[in-house]
Write an enzyme that holds these catalytic residues in place. Structure first.
Site, PDB file in Angstrom:
ATOM      1  N   SER A   1      19.886  38.739  40.929  1.00 50.29           N
ATOM      2  CA  SER A   1      19.186  38.693  42.308  1.00 50.29           C
ATOM      3  C   SER A   1      17.590  38.547  41.933  1.00 50.29           C
ATOM      4  CB  SER A   1      19.299  40.048  43.000  1.00 50.29           C
ATOM      5  OG  SER A   1      18.290  40.259  44.044  1.00 50.29           O
TER       6      SER A   1
ATOM      7  N   TYR B   1      19.540  49.776  43.139  1.00 48.51           N
ATOM      8  CA  TYR B   1      20.004  48.310  42.886  1.00 48.51           C
ATOM      9  C   TYR B   1      18.934  47.528  42.285  1.00 48.51           C
ATOM     10  CZ  TYR B   1      21.298  43.983  44.997  1.00 48.51           C
ATOM     11  OH  TYR B   1      21.594  42.503  44.950  1.00 48.51           O
TER      12      TYR B   1
HETATM   13  N1  LIG Z   1      23.384  39.179  49.869  1.00 45.56           N
HETATM   14  C1  LIG Z   1      22.256  39.158  49.247  1.00 45.56           C
HETATM   15  O1  LIG Z   1      21.207  38.927  49.796  1.00 45.56           O
HETATM   16  C2  LIG Z   1      22.332  39.052  47.898  1.00 45.56           C
HETATM   17  C3  LIG Z   1      21.096  38.858  47.431  1.00 45.56           C
HETATM   18  C4  LIG Z   1      20.766  38.696  46.083  1.00 45.56           C
HETATM   19  C5  LIG Z   1      21.761  39.003  45.358  1.00 45.56           C
HETATM   20  N2  LIG Z   1      22.851  39.456  45.746  1.00 45.56           N
HETATM   21  C6  LIG Z   1      24.136  39.736  44.876  1.00 45.56           C
HETATM   22  O2  LIG Z   1      25.239  38.805  45.197  1.00 45.56           O
HETATM   23  C7  LIG Z   1      26.594  39.061  44.940  1.00 45.56           C
HETATM   24  C8  LIG Z   1      27.420  39.040  46.311  1.00 45.56           C
HETATM   25  O3  LIG Z   1      26.743  39.356  47.392  1.00 45.56           O
HETATM   26  P1  LIG Z   1      27.186  38.972  48.759  1.00 45.56           P
HETATM   27  O4  LIG Z   1      25.902  38.750  49.649  1.00 45.56           O
HETATM   28  O5  LIG Z   1      28.088  37.546  48.685  1.00 45.56           O
HETATM   29  O6  LIG Z   1      28.023  40.239  49.057  1.00 45.56           O
HETATM   30  P2  LIG Z   1      29.216  40.481  50.137  1.00 45.56           P
HETATM   31  O7  LIG Z   1      29.231  39.330  51.080  1.00 45.56           O
HETATM   32  O8  LIG Z   1      29.123  41.785  50.476  1.00 45.56           O
HETATM   33  O9  LIG Z   1      30.423  40.245  49.016  1.00 45.56           O
HETATM   34  C9  LIG Z   1      30.612  41.096  48.121  1.00 45.56           C
HETATM   35  C10 LIG Z   1      31.907  40.892  47.386  1.00 45.56           C
HETATM   36  O10 LIG Z   1      32.081  41.919  46.428  1.00 45.56           O
HETATM   37  C11 LIG Z   1      33.293  42.499  46.785  1.00 45.56           C
HETATM   38  N3  LIG Z   1      33.223  43.848  46.502  1.00 45.56           N
HETATM   39  C12 LIG Z   1      32.415  44.729  46.961  1.00 45.56           C
HETATM   40  N4  LIG Z   1      32.825  45.946  46.241  1.00 45.56           N
HETATM   41  C13 LIG Z   1      33.638  45.853  45.508  1.00 45.56           C
HETATM   42  C14 LIG Z   1      34.663  46.722  44.824  1.00 45.56           C
HETATM   43  N5  LIG Z   1      34.423  48.008  44.863  1.00 45.56           N
HETATM   44  N6  LIG Z   1      35.586  46.326  44.243  1.00 45.56           N
HETATM   45  C15 LIG Z   1      36.171  44.960  44.243  1.00 45.56           C
HETATM   46  N7  LIG Z   1      35.294  44.011  44.752  1.00 45.56           N
HETATM   47  C16 LIG Z   1      34.335  44.413  45.623  1.00 45.56           C
HETATM   48  C17 LIG Z   1      33.665  42.222  48.034  1.00 45.56           C
HETATM   49  O11 LIG Z   1      35.049  42.274  48.480  1.00 45.56           O
HETATM   50  P3  LIG Z   1      35.979  43.344  49.169  1.00 45.56           P
HETATM   51  O12 LIG Z   1      35.104  43.994  50.108  1.00 45.56           O
HETATM   52  O13 LIG Z   1      36.934  42.626  49.755  1.00 45.56           O
HETATM   53  O14 LIG Z   1      36.144  44.336  47.994  1.00 45.56           O
HETATM   54  C18 LIG Z   1      33.306  41.044  48.260  1.00 45.56           C
HETATM   55  O15 LIG Z   1      33.942  40.165  48.129  1.00 45.56           O
HETATM   56  C19 LIG Z   1      26.277  40.729  44.510  1.00 45.56           C
HETATM   57  O16 LIG Z   1      26.242  41.030  43.227  1.00 45.56           O
HETATM   58  C20 LIG Z   1      24.943  40.952  45.164  1.00 45.56           C
HETATM   59  O17 LIG Z   1      24.306  42.123  44.603  1.00 45.56           O
HETATM   60  C21 LIG Z   1      23.216  39.259  47.129  1.00 45.56           C
END
Ligand SMILES: NC(=O)c1ccc[n+]([C@@H]2O[C@H](COP(=O)([O-])OP(=O)(O)OC[C@H]3O[C@@H](n4cnc5c(N)ncnc54)[C@H](OP(=O)(O)O)[C@@H]3O)[C@@H](O)[C@H]2O)c1
Length: 262
Positions: free
Chosen positions: A151, A164
């Site tokens: 990120s 985070y």
């Molecule tokens: N969204 C943003 O704005 C943003 C910005 C910068 C970086 N990121 C990073 O990008 C990545 C993905 O983000 P996203 O926005 O796509 O998130 P998201 O929509 O919340 O998806 C998160 C994914 O991780 C899985 N997950 C969460 N907790 C888990 C656990 N305990 N065990 C196994 N799987 C787990 C969830 O699946 P289940 O709930 O089915 O387990 C889901 O598939 C993350 O590393 C996040 O920090 C996100």
């Protein structure tokens, strides 16, 4: 599920960027290992990708905050005779609030998922990738590789999401150091950086810079294929990352706090 097609293991494939990365890797001809807690969502995705591309998927419904989860994942892929050519460490979450007041257990699960599980899975799958690269047994790509989803939080301290931001700094530095160690090995490591609120989960439209999860995932995939150590998705995010490099640290931290308060 053994076959001559390359396989990508994607954590957090049930929603968001991980789901889009799964669609891209399937489109590019990979078989998949899909890992997350939501088995139904993973089954739905596997069925969609099988119809669209003939993709074969192994579904692993597992909570990756459990310390034994990485070993379980390795065990399941080994039993299924799957060679993991690409590891995508995408699963992660962010806890918002004052550190001293936040729930401690959730805070530690965040570190476990964002840092420890990512490191553990990398350590479990990387040696075999290096060995295969030496003898050139990975098909299509000349070697394997790792894509770590970080990120732009990695570039500065983040008051109100202190842990985070620190976990994402770890992911960035770890990835860059590994990329350096693996130089010339045929195995690449790429860190994907972008910006949006980490706790705004399960939405497709990323507000900042009007980027959606698909765009971020496509940028990440392209950079991974090109073997780049770091990619910052989106011009605004790139500018943000550059601006913090030349600004006083305290000012950067204060601005991050203001942004987080919004
Ligand atoms: N969204 C943003 O704005 C943003 C910005 C910068 C970086 N990121 C990073 O990008 C990545 C993905 O983000 P996203 O926005 O796509 O998130 P998201 O929509 O919340 O998806 C998160 C994914 O991780 C899985 N997950 C969460 N907790 C888990 C656990 N305990 N065990 C196994 N799987 C787990 C969830 O699946 P289940 O709930 O089915 O387990 C889901 O598939 C993350 O590393 C996040 O920090 C996100």
């Amino acid at each position: 599920m053994s076959s001559s097609t390359n396989t990508a293991l994607i954590t957090g494939a049930s929603f968001g960027i991980g789901l889009e990365l799964a669609r891209i890797f399937a489109r590019e001809g990979y078989n998949l290992v899909l890992v997350a807690r939501s088995a139904d969502k993973l089954r739905q995705l596997a069925s969609e990708l099988e119809k669209a591309h003939g993709t074969r998927s192994l579904i692993l419904a597992v909570d990756l905050t459990e310390p034994g989860a990485p070993a379980y994942v390795l065990d399941q892929t080994t039993r299924a005779d799957i060679q993991v050519d690409v590891l995508v460490n995408n699963a992660g979450f962010g806890q918002y609030g004052l550190f001293a007041e936040n729930d401690l257990e959730e805070c530690l699960r965040q570190i476990q998922l964002n840092v420890t599980t990512l490191t553990h899975l990398t350590r479990l799958y990387l040696p075999a990738m290096i060995e295969r690269a030496k003898v050139g047994t990975t098909t299509e790509r000349k070697s394997g590789g790792i894509l770590n989803v970080a990120s732009t939080a990695a570039f500065q301290p983040g008051p109100l999401m202190a842990v985070y931001f620190a976990t994402k700094a770890y992911v960035l530095h770890f990835s860059e150091a590994l990329a350096n160690e693996l130089n010339g090995s045929g195995v690449t490591v790429t860190a994907l950086e972008f910006h949006k609120r980490a706790n705004a989960t399960r939405v497709n439209l990323l507000k900042f810079g009007a980027m959606d999860a698909r765009t971020v995932a496509e940028d990440g995939y392209r950079a991974f294929v090109a073997g780049k150590p770091v990619v910052i998705s989106g011009v605004k995010n790139w500018l943000l990352a550059q601006s913090v490099r030349f600004s006083p640290r305290r000012l950067v931290t204060a601005i991050a706090r203001k942004t987080q308060e919004q």
